[in-house]
Design an enzyme around this catalytic site. Structure first.
Site, mmCIF file in Angstrom:
data_model
loop_
_atom_site.group_PDB
_atom_site.id
_atom_site.type_symbol
_atom_site.label_atom_id
_atom_site.label_comp_id
_atom_site.label_asym_id
_atom_site.label_seq_id
_atom_site.Cartn_x
_atom_site.Cartn_y
_atom_site.Cartn_z
ATOM 1 N N ALA A 278 61.815 36.066 13.721
ATOM 2 C CA ALA A 278 63.168 35.661 14.018
ATOM 3 C C ALA A 278 64.235 36.769 14.627
ATOM 4 O O ALA A 278 65.195 36.634 15.246
ATOM 5 C CB ALA A 278 63.640 35.251 12.615
ATOM 6 N N GLU A 282 62.095 37.327 21.390
ATOM 7 C CA GLU A 282 61.088 37.509 22.467
ATOM 8 C C GLU A 282 61.447 37.261 23.851
ATOM 9 O O GLU A 282 60.989 37.987 24.769
ATOM 10 C CB GLU A 282 59.975 36.651 21.878
ATOM 11 N N ASP A 324 79.868 56.838 52.874
ATOM 12 C CA ASP A 324 79.779 57.215 54.374
ATOM 13 C C ASP A 324 81.182 56.384 55.095
ATOM 14 O O ASP A 324 81.337 55.546 54.827
ATOM 15 C CB ASP A 324 78.472 57.054 55.222
ATOM 16 N N ASN A 693 63.254 30.322 19.586
ATOM 17 C CA ASN A 693 63.718 31.467 20.462
ATOM 18 C C ASN A 693 63.132 31.617 22.028
ATOM 19 O O ASN A 693 63.767 31.897 22.887
ATOM 20 C CB ASN A 693 62.743 32.734 20.056
ATOM 21 N N ASP A 697 66.853 28.696 22.683
ATOM 22 C CA ASP A 697 67.511 29.825 23.295
ATOM 23 C C ASP A 697 67.338 30.061 24.720
ATOM 24 O O ASP A 697 68.181 30.158 25.554
ATOM 25 C CB ASP A 697 67.137 31.109 22.745
#
Length: 876
Positions: A278, A282, A324, A693, A697
């Site tokens: 948690a 990952e 430049d 995850n 997520d």
């Protein structure tokens, strides 16, 4: 030894050489002493070293440990998922590092492979790697110079040194020693350099340096440095260490507390693993990489090609752009912008009103191809085109004034003359430097010389290249056409002022940079006056405290003195590769994030060592492109600024999804850690955490990359490279929102258990997932309300949220996923309660933004109110 200021005889003495060359035995001995004439490189990492390097990250080590422990206690599903994540991240990192900088290989390809030398007076072709100091090389048009050389004998020799020195025109080479003094490479007209090419004439020359001791070798040495680490890479590395430490501490703390309470060891291990999973996002490394890849795709559509993905984010943090001049800020096209015709000029056969235009149309060596394109020196092309635009076409004039002779341009005379047959006689038209022409005028115009010089000097002071024209009428073509017979007693016609004009869009682009808090610095090989004129026109130089510094002045400055000045300098003229690198490092030492543009071989070290190196796509050399992180496909400074805009948008969006993922991770940790402290069962399994995850997520976070740019993104200063991800209140935001999500998850669990709901774990899981979906909608902007942004302004995000909702319902209501993820179907009432509770995160963030907007308005309105009161007092 400074070979360019030494006579040829002294050079030969120093090298123990003769014009006849070395003998074979001496050459062999010197090869043993000096080594081969090749560019060497440091040892590269092997494939296995690259792979192991990807696994050395602290966060990866913690994940591998979690996978191993999961496997030991029989939890194969989470172990397999974790290993898949680790492998994916390792592959992405390996591919990026394997494709690392190839600039040195491109540099090696520039070097000649064969060379013709004199051995005992006889020409011999040898492998260029066998050249030694003291060898005499024979050069002719088309050859690549195989080593650094001092010219011994030249015949109409011209060398293209543009890739090394930045000089756009071919350099005429001589053999005479230069007066004592400091000379940049571009001004050493008796020297030739490894990797440059002969375009005209022939020569013999002494080899004075080989291999890594050549100017090209010095550049190769400057290239062999470690890759620059971007601010985001630094921030993510720091974040990974903190999160890994937090995961270990939280897991160990939970395990210790449970062990003291006498809980089963197997359960403690599983929950500790869940806590570690948690705490670690990952999917974050993969999400960052995919987001940067999407950014690279968008930049490509705007003529900016990304070679190194982290550069996408770096663009948004740039504080200095060192650019430049030629072709980037200017058109790289010499143009006549001013002319002056002498009022007293009179010569039979020439119309006084058009005499200057006639001379411009006739005195040149340019040609036209079948398609009508002008071919030749860019200055002469500009003069011919200007005359044609004013109605004096070359073709028509040449039929009236056929050329019967010429004196080519010579660097000693600084002029050229063409001779034309007319009814009145032979017309001699001479073009050249003002000083050379004014010295050869006839007696009638002597009184005007001071005024003519004043006018020409005033134009030159503005950065223009001034070319004068004079004429003489001869009764017949001289038997011997020499400067003495045709370039004396002339009548001055007038002069033209030429300049490579600034791009129209460059001024606006510079203004946008300044509004965004980005300092633009010009670095050019041009004369300081020309550089100053363009810089002032573009707004790069605008204040009395802003400086122009030449390469020779920079050489004389000690490091402390330069460090004190570097942030005040806006224009550098006549600088060498090492000095460009010095400029970058001085700015970086002042905590500036530097973008450097360049196109030549001499720019490669600076491009590689800048925080973001930007090469030119049209005029850039392969070496420059390989060293750079970004390539401008249209060589336009405005494209660079457009890329910065996109970079800021991409950086903002990366910050948003990092905050989104971390807030979710804090929520997961809170729910797992605090639930047992309140006497509740662990609300989530390890497989639930991995689902959140990676899916809950991952998909919405990736869609945040499509979020449009924040309003006023180019009216705010760049983000300080030293700031952490949690600066400006983001850390508190992550913690507070995470605690809220964790609290609602535990609260739902407690309520469900109190009411005897068997599906309490699935309800808690659903609340956690839906809370994060509400958060991703609210986090789209740090200040603007979700409702003012519009539901359809980010359609990919809307689709990702919809898809994630559908997938969540799939794992809740299908038997296969019920078994795989340990979920249970919820009743419609239970689902409705979960949806209502989970909306709390969305409304909390919207309320925080409302309060923030009102506070901001009050801060803005307060000065306005004070001004109004003051005006009223004055009126009273």
């Amino acid at each position: 030894m400074e070979y360019h200021v030494a006579p040829v005889a002294e050079v030969a003495l120093e090298l123990r050489a003769t014009p006849a060359g070395l003998d074979a035995g001496t050459a062999r001995q010197r090869l043993l002493e000096s080594g081969p004439n090749v560019l060497t490189e440091t040892k590269k990492k092997t494939t296995w070293q690259l792979l192991l390097h990807q696994l050395a990250d602290v966060m990866i080590v913690v994940l591998l440990t979690a996978a191993a422990v999961s496997a030991l206690v029989g939890e194969w599903k989470p172990a397999g998922v974790i290993l898949t994540i680790v492998v994916l991240n390792a592959v992405i990192g390996f591919v990026q590092e394997y494709r690392a900088d190839k600039a040195l290989e491109a540099l090696q390809k520039m070097a000649a492979t064969q060379a013709q030398v004199l051995r005992n007076g006889q020409p011999v072709e040898i492998v260029a790697a066998d050249l030694v100091p003291g060898d005499v090389v024979v050069l002719e048009a088309g050859d690549v110079i195989p080593a650094d050389v001092r010219f011994l004998e030249t015949h109409a020799l011209k060398v293209d040194e543009s890739s090394l020195t930045g000089e756009s025109t071919n350099v005429e080479k001589t053999t005479g020693a230069l007066p004592a003094g400091e000379y940049p490479l571009a001004d050493r007209c008796n020297m030739g350099y490894k990797g440059t090419s002969v375009t005209n004439g022939r020569a013999t020359a002494y080899v004075v340096a080989t291999g890594m001791r050549t100017e090209l070798g010095k550049i190769a040495g400057l290239l062999q440095t470690e890759e620059t680490v971007t601010p985001l890479q630094k921030r993510l590395a720091t974040l990974g260490k903190y999160l890994s430490a937090a995961a270990l501490v939280i897991g160990a703390l939970f395990f210790g507390m449970g062990w003291l309470r006498g809980e089963p060891l197997g359960t403690l291990l599983l929950v500790s693993i869940s806590l570690a999973i948690a705490a670690l996002p990952e999917a974050l490394p993969a999400l960052v990489t995919v987001s940067l890849a999407l950014g690279a795709k968008w930049l490509m559509q705007h003529q900016a090609l990304i070679r190194k993905l982290p550069a996408v984010e770096t663009l948004g943090s740039v504080t200095y752009i060192c650019t430049d001049k030629t072709g980037t800020l200017t058109l790289n096209q010499m143009t006549v912008e001013d002319t002056y015709a002498a009022p007293t000029f009179a010569l039979p056969g020439l119309d006084n009103g058009t005499a200057l235009l006639t001379a411009m149309a006739l005195n040149h060596d340019v040609t036209q191809d079948p398609a009508g394109h002008w071919l030749g020196d860019s200055t002469e092309v500009a003069l011919v085109q200007y005359a044609a635009a004013k109605g004096q076409a070359r073709t028509a004039l040449e039929s009236r004034f056929p050329r019967v002779g010429e004196l080519p341009f010579d660097s000693q005379r600084k002029c050229m003359t063409t001779l034309h047959q007319t009814k009145q006689g032979v017309l001699c038209l001479t073009k050249g430097a003002m000083g050379a022409l004014l010295a050869q005028l006839d007696a009638d115009q002597q009184a005007e010389i001071s005024e003519l010089r004043r006018r020409a000097d005033a134009l030159a002071a503005k950065g223009f290249r001034v070319l004068g024209y004079a004429a003489r009428l001869l009764p017949d073509l001289p038997t011997d056409v020499t400067p003495a017979t045709v370039e004396t007693g002339m009548r001055f016609i007038g002069f033209a002022g030429l300049i490579d004009p600034a791009r129209e869009e460059a001024r606006q682009a510079v203004a946008e940079c300044q509004a965004a808090g980005i300092v633009v610095v010009m670095i050019t090989g041009d004369h300081p006056l020309t550089a100053r004129a363009i810089a002032e026109k573009l707004g790069i130089l605008s204040g009395p405290d802003e400086l122009v510094l030449t390469g020779s002045e920079l050489t004389k400055l000690a490091e402390p003195a330069f460090a004190a000045l570097v942030e005040k300098v806006r224009v550098y003229a006549r600088v060498d590769p090492a000095q460009k690198l010095r400029i970058i490092r001085a700015l970086q030492a002042r905590h500036q994030l530097v973008a450097m543009t360049g196109d030549g071989v001499n720019d490669a070290p600076a491009l590689k060592n800048a925080d973001i190196g930007v090469a030119m796509g049209i005029n850039g050399t392969e070496v420059a492109k390989e060293a750079a992180s970004l390539i401008l496909l249209d060589d336009n400074f405005a494209t660079m600024v457009e890329a910065v805009k996109h970079g800021r948008r991409i950086f903002d969006n990366i910050l948003k999804f990092i905050c989104y993922i971390l807030a979710g991770s804090v929520g997961e940790v809170c729910s797992l850690f605090l639930a047992p402290l309140f006497g509740l069962p662990v609300p989530l399994l390890a497989i639930h955490i991995l689902w959140v995850n990676l899916i809950t997520d991952g998909l919405p976070a990736l869609a945040l990359a499509y979020e449009p740019a924040e309003a006023q993104s180019m009216q705010r200063p760049p983000i300080d490279p030293r700031q952490t991800i949690f600066a400006n209140g983001l850390g508190w935001f992550v913690v507070l929102v995470g605690v809220l999500i964790g609290g609602t998850t535990i609260g739902t669990e407690a309520w469900a258990l109190r009411h005897g709901i068997a599906h309490w774990q699935t309800m808690a899981f659903t609340v956690l997932c839906f809370s994060q979906l509400g958060l991703v909608l609210a986090i789209r902007s740090r200040h603007e309300s979700f409702f003012s942004l519009g539901l359809l302004s980010n359609k990919p995000l809307l689709g990702a949220v919809g898809l994630t909702l559908a997938l969540h319902l799939l794992i809740v209501y299908t038997p296969f996923f019920n078994h795989l993820l340990s979920t249970q179907p919820l009743t419609w009432a239970e689902l409705g309660i979960a949806v209502a509770v989970s909306s709390g995160a969305f409304w909390a963030v919207e309320l925080q933004k409302l309060i923030s907007r009102r506070q901001l308005r009050s801060v803005v309105q307060l000065p306005v109110l004070k001004v109004g009161v003051a005006r009223a007092a004055v009126a009273a």
